[in-house]
Design a protein around this motif. Sequence first.
Motif, PDB file in Angstrom:
ATOM      1  N   THR A  24      20.864  56.513  75.125  1.00 57.00           N
ATOM      2  CA  THR A  24      19.654  56.024  75.779  1.00 57.00           C
ATOM      3  C   THR A  24      19.697  54.492  75.785  1.00 57.00           C
ATOM      4  OG1 THR A  24      18.396  55.868  73.717  1.00 57.00           O
ATOM      5  CG2 THR A  24      18.330  57.995  74.882  1.00 57.00           C
ATOM      6  N   PRO A  25      18.821  53.844  76.533  1.00 54.44           N
ATOM      7  CA  PRO A  25      18.814  52.377  76.506  1.00 54.44           C
ATOM      8  C   PRO A  25      18.601  51.815  75.096  1.00 54.44           C
ATOM      9  CG  PRO A  25      17.554  53.145  78.374  1.00 54.44           C
ATOM     10  CD  PRO A  25      17.898  54.360  77.544  1.00 54.44           C
ATOM     11  N   GLN A  26      17.880  52.547  74.269  1.00 51.96           N
ATOM     12  CA  GLN A  26      17.613  52.092  72.909  1.00 51.96           C
ATOM     13  C   GLN A  26      18.763  52.405  71.955  1.00 51.96           C
ATOM     14  OE1 GLN A  26      15.494  54.192  74.681  1.00 51.96           O
ATOM     15  NE2 GLN A  26      14.241  52.501  75.403  1.00 51.96           N
ATOM     16  N   PHE A  27      19.586  53.398  72.302  1.00 47.43           N
ATOM     17  CA  PHE A  27      20.678  53.827  71.420  1.00 47.43           C
ATOM     18  C   PHE A  27      21.878  54.242  72.274  1.00 47.43           C
ATOM     19  CE2 PHE A  27      22.623  56.622  68.119  1.00 47.43           C
ATOM     20  CZ  PHE A  27      22.766  55.650  67.139  1.00 47.43           C
ATOM     21  N   ARG A  41      20.484  45.616  83.930  1.00 48.28           N
ATOM     22  CA  ARG A  41      19.470  44.742  83.323  1.00 48.28           C
ATOM     23  C   ARG A  41      19.608  43.319  83.861  1.00 48.28           C
ATOM     24  NH1 ARG A  41      20.083  46.933  77.106  1.00 48.28           N
ATOM     25  NH2 ARG A  41      18.451  48.550  77.217  1.00 48.28           N
ATOM     26  N   ASP A  51      20.391  60.885  79.430  1.00 46.90           N
ATOM     27  CA  ASP A  51      21.394  61.036  78.379  1.00 46.90           C
ATOM     28  C   ASP A  51      22.151  62.345  78.624  1.00 46.90           C
ATOM     29  OD1 ASP A  51      22.923  61.154  76.072  1.00 46.90           O
ATOM     30  OD2 ASP A  51      21.219  61.143  74.697  1.00 46.90           O
ATOM     31  N   GLU A 113      11.175  48.391  84.787  1.00 46.68           N
ATOM     32  CA  GLU A 113      11.110  48.983  83.464  1.00 46.68           C
ATOM     33  C   GLU A 113      12.240  49.981  83.304  1.00 46.68           C
ATOM     34  OE1 GLU A 113       7.388  51.043  83.077  1.00 46.68           O
ATOM     35  OE2 GLU A 113       7.817  52.401  84.699  1.00 46.68           O
ATOM     36  N   GLU A 114      12.472  50.375  82.061  1.00 47.35           N
ATOM     37  CA  GLU A 114      13.478  51.385  81.772  1.00 47.35           C
ATOM     38  C   GLU A 114      12.764  52.650  81.331  1.00 47.35           C
ATOM     39  OE1 GLU A 114      16.046  49.659  78.814  1.00 47.35           O
ATOM     40  OE2 GLU A 114      16.927  48.282  80.258  1.00 47.35           O
TER      41      GLU A 114
END
Length: 125
Positions: A24-27, A41, A51, A113-114
């Motif tokens: 994911t964008p965070q992980f 980005r 994912d 936004e993501e």
Amino acid sequence: MTELGERIKGVIENERVVLFMKGTPQFVMCGNSGRALEALRAAGAPVTTVDVLPDPTIRQELSEVSGWPTIPQLFVKGELVGGADITQELAESGELRTILEEKLGPGYGDGAEERVVDVLSGTRM
């Protein structure tokens, strides 16, 4: 087409910019996925990510829908752009911004936004 294939196709058709990636964008779980995400980005793109790691059938169904064998896969307005190398090259040459502007309009990055879509459950986060 399977129900999962229909969900994948729906995400591709209904989201402006979709990145099927590992993690994911965070992980982020893959360097190539990370490169493609960073290119988007940097271009200021609104990005919806999917994912592909939770279930191997996601990758299988995605490849059947897209005809592209590798991950990540970037789609803009329902059209396959390519994988990490292509996305990064387009970003470096400035062509990625041009593609985004042509397909999404000049203000494509306003309020960018993501988001994450889980194609197994159909939920958006």
